[in-house]
Design an enzyme around this catalytic site. Structure first.
Site, PDB file in Angstrom:
ATOM      1  CG  HIS A 146      23.658 -14.912  46.191  1.00  0.00           C
ATOM      2  ND1 HIS A 146      22.723 -13.966  45.561  1.00  0.00           N
ATOM      3  CD2 HIS A 146      24.876 -14.528  45.936  1.00  0.00           C
ATOM      4  CE1 HIS A 146      23.227 -12.941  45.016  1.00  0.00           C
ATOM      5  NE2 HIS A 146      24.872 -13.326  45.098  1.00  0.00           N
ATOM      6  NE  ARG A 204      23.175  -8.860  41.250  1.00  0.00           N
ATOM      7  CZ  ARG A 204      24.162  -8.865  42.239  1.00  0.00           C
ATOM      8  NH1 ARG A 204      24.456 -10.324  42.630  1.00  0.00           N
ATOM      9  NH2 ARG A 204      24.713  -8.114  42.997  1.00  0.00           N
TER      10      ARG A 204
HETATM   11  N1  NAP Z   1      26.944 -15.309  43.204  1.00  0.00           N
HETATM   12  C1  NAP Z   1      27.924 -14.586  43.963  1.00  0.00           C
HETATM   13  O1  NAP Z   1      28.090 -15.064  44.867  1.00  0.00           O
HETATM   14  C2  NAP Z   1      28.665 -13.220  43.308  1.00  0.00           C
HETATM   15  C3  NAP Z   1      29.746 -12.913  43.864  1.00  0.00           C
HETATM   16  C4  NAP Z   1      30.494 -11.733  43.183  1.00  0.00           C
HETATM   17  C5  NAP Z   1      29.934 -11.301  41.868  1.00  0.00           C
HETATM   18  N2  NAP Z   1      28.589 -11.751  41.452  1.00  0.00           N
HETATM   19  C6  NAP Z   1      28.366 -11.342  40.192  1.00  0.00           C
HETATM   20  O2  NAP Z   1      29.238 -11.574  39.151  1.00  0.00           O
HETATM   21  C7  NAP Z   1      29.160 -10.941  37.955  1.00  0.00           C
HETATM   22  C8  NAP Z   1      30.495 -10.147  37.915  1.00  0.00           C
HETATM   23  O3  NAP Z   1      31.110  -9.543  38.907  1.00  0.00           O
HETATM   24  P1  NAP Z   1      32.574  -8.658  38.286  1.00  0.00           P
HETATM   25  O4  NAP Z   1      33.098  -8.091  39.586  1.00  0.00           O
HETATM   26  O5  NAP Z   1      33.349  -9.682  37.622  1.00  0.00           O
HETATM   27  O6  NAP Z   1      32.270  -7.521  37.380  1.00  0.00           O
HETATM   28  P2  NAP Z   1      32.869  -6.450  36.390  1.00  0.00           P
HETATM   29  O7  NAP Z   1      34.402  -6.802  36.842  1.00  0.00           O
HETATM   30  O8  NAP Z   1      32.266  -5.416  36.335  1.00  0.00           O
HETATM   31  O9  NAP Z   1      33.013  -7.277  34.854  1.00  0.00           O
HETATM   32  C9  NAP Z   1      31.872  -7.534  34.007  1.00  0.00           C
HETATM   33  C10 NAP Z   1      32.411  -8.185  32.771  1.00  0.00           C
HETATM   34  O10 NAP Z   1      31.040  -8.161  32.079  1.00  0.00           O
HETATM   35  C11 NAP Z   1      31.252  -7.598  30.810  1.00  0.00           C
HETATM   36  N3  NAP Z   1      29.993  -6.783  30.399  1.00  0.00           N
HETATM   37  C12 NAP Z   1      29.335  -6.118  30.899  1.00  0.00           C
HETATM   38  N4  NAP Z   1      28.335  -5.881  30.078  1.00  0.00           N
HETATM   39  C13 NAP Z   1      28.294  -6.461  28.971  1.00  0.00           C
HETATM   40  C14 NAP Z   1      27.590  -6.611  27.955  1.00  0.00           C
HETATM   41  N5  NAP Z   1      26.448  -5.996  27.527  1.00  0.00           N
HETATM   42  N6  NAP Z   1      27.948  -7.579  26.950  1.00  0.00           N
HETATM   43  C15 NAP Z   1      29.028  -8.098  27.234  1.00  0.00           C
HETATM   44  N7  NAP Z   1      29.935  -8.255  28.220  1.00  0.00           N
HETATM   45  C16 NAP Z   1      29.458  -7.442  29.174  1.00  0.00           C
HETATM   46  C17 NAP Z   1      32.155  -6.416  30.901  1.00  0.00           C
HETATM   47  O11 NAP Z   1      32.876  -6.128  29.798  1.00  0.00           O
HETATM   48  P3  NAP Z   1      34.089  -4.910  29.639  1.00  0.00           P
HETATM   49  O12 NAP Z   1      35.229  -5.650  30.289  1.00  0.00           O
HETATM   50  O13 NAP Z   1      34.162  -4.624  28.337  1.00  0.00           O
HETATM   51  O14 NAP Z   1      33.897  -3.883  30.535  1.00  0.00           O
HETATM   52  C18 NAP Z   1      33.289  -7.134  32.026  1.00  0.00           C
HETATM   53  O15 NAP Z   1      34.046  -7.886  31.229  1.00  0.00           O
HETATM   54  C19 NAP Z   1      27.969  -9.619  38.611  1.00  0.00           C
HETATM   55  O16 NAP Z   1      26.826  -9.772  38.158  1.00  0.00           O
HETATM   56  C20 NAP Z   1      27.978 -10.092  40.293  1.00  0.00           C
HETATM   57  O17 NAP Z   1      26.881  -9.214  40.679  1.00  0.00           O
HETATM   58  C21 NAP Z   1      28.300 -12.884  41.929  1.00  0.00           C
END
Ligand code: NAP
Length: 313
Positions: free
Chosen positions: A276, A228
């Site tokens: 994006h 983000r």
């Molecule tokens: N650019 C694009 O096209 C695109 C596409 C898809 C997704 N995204 C972005 O990619 C990101 C990740 O998506 P996702 O589906 O992988 O999310 P997710 O499955 O919820 O995974 C989030 C990860 O971040 C960790 N995390 C959360 N808060 C934290 C903190 N305070 N300190 C350290 N680690 C922390 C979580 O830890 P835990 O494992 O301990 O819960 C988890 O490992 C999001 O921001 C999403 O918006 C972007």
């Protein structure tokens, strides 16, 4: 799934709404799937499928779940109309992870092989040969080991990179050195020659890519942000690039999107901008994922992507 459930698609953009209506009608032909912007008897709708802002959500008073088409739900959680008692499910789709793995692999390899600097040399017609490091001599750090981060980390180990990961709670991933929590962040950063941000946007992670973080990376590190825009303090990155502490950045997400005309990132010689597009939710597989989530919820299970509203992701 026996009863004829009612599902409404709440998407501002008419073209996008039509595409998702068609995909969902194909995925669950027995259900009633309506355009949520002009649905009658909104109080009888069971599920809302949402993209972007949750405007108009308060009309749906008897929802069993809200399903967001995006992987990140920070914007949905900020919406005052969001009913907090209704389960919120974000998109977890193999296609989404696949796209991110390809994007991250491409841009990690670009930085690893010095592609941005080779391209600058070409433009200046300079023949400069440098022996590139091999993957096993390079450490890539992945911030966030969720659906996206863990898939990327695993793939990068297959290229031979040394991979370190950081998450909130400790994970276990074959071939990846894992770190967890704020107190282990410095050790993780100290090793990350190419840093990839795949964190959700929460109060804990906003502005995390700042001057302090850049200073803790090895000198000349590269940063890839595909999470983000609000993770990155833009002026801090520009200063770290000027100082040579950071050698390059690939940015897919921005504080303001579309990235405004005239923004310094557009022209910066050490920044690659992508609009994006790191990974997009595809209607075919996305609709199947929604149906899987709903079925699992109806079976009394905890569906993949169920948002922990307390934690903010
Ligand atoms: N650019 C694009 O096209 C695109 C596409 C898809 C997704 N995204 C972005 O990619 C990101 C990740 O998506 P996702 O589906 O992988 O999310 P997710 O499955 O919820 O995974 C989030 C990860 O971040 C960790 N995390 C959360 N808060 C934290 C903190 N305070 N300190 C350290 N680690 C922390 C979580 O830890 P835990 O494992 O301990 O819960 C988890 O490992 C999001 O921001 C999403 O918006 C972007």
């Amino acid at each position: 799934v026996s009863r004829r459930y009612r599902l409404a698609v709440l998407i501002e953009d008419a073209d996008r709404a039509r595409v998702w209506l068609e995909a969902l009608r194909r995925a669950v032909p027995d259900w009633q799937v309506d355009d949520g912007r002009r649905v009658a008897a909104a109080d009888q709708v069971d599920f809302v499928v949402l993209w972007g802002r949750a405007e108009g959500l308060s009309r749906f008073t008897h929802l069993r779940a809200i399903l967001s088409l995006g992987a990140g739900v920070d914007h949905v959680l900020r919406d005052p109309d969001l009913p907090r008692e209704v389960p919120l499910i974000r998109m977890v789709d193999p296609g989404l992870a696949c796209g991110m793995v390809e994007y991250v692999s491409c841009h990690v390899l670009r930085h690893h092989l010095g592609a941005p600097s080779l391209e600058r040399s070409q433009r200046e017609q300079r023949w400069t040969t440098v022996t590139p490091q091999l993957a096993h001599e390079r450490t890539v750090g992945i911030m966030g080991l969720g659906a996206m981060g863990s898939a990327c980390a695993t793939r990068l180990t297959q290229f031979g990179f040394q991979v370190v990961g950081w998450s909130r709670t400790r994970k276990s991933l074959a071939g990846v050195t894992v770190h967890a929590g704020r107190h282990e962040l410095p050790a993780f950063l100290a090793r990350s020659e190419i840093l990839v941000c795949l964190l959700p946007l929460t109060e804990d992670t906003r502005d995390i890519l700042d001057a302090g973080l850049c200073a803790r990376l090895p000198r000349g590190a590269a940063i890839i942000n595909a999470a983000r825009g609000e993770h990155l303090v833009e002026d801090d990155l520009l200063a770290a690039l000027d100082a040579g502490q950071i050698s390059g950045a690939t940015l897919d997400v921005f504080r303001v999107e579309p990235l405004p005309q005239g923004h310094p990132f557009w022209q910066h010689p050490c920044i690659s901008v992508t609009p994006h597009v790191a990974s997009l939710t595809r209607p075919g597989s996305g609709a199947q994922s929604i149906v899987r989530s709903i079925s699992s919820l109806l079976a009394g299970e905890s569906p993949p992507g169920l948002v922990n509203q307390e934690a903010g992701y």
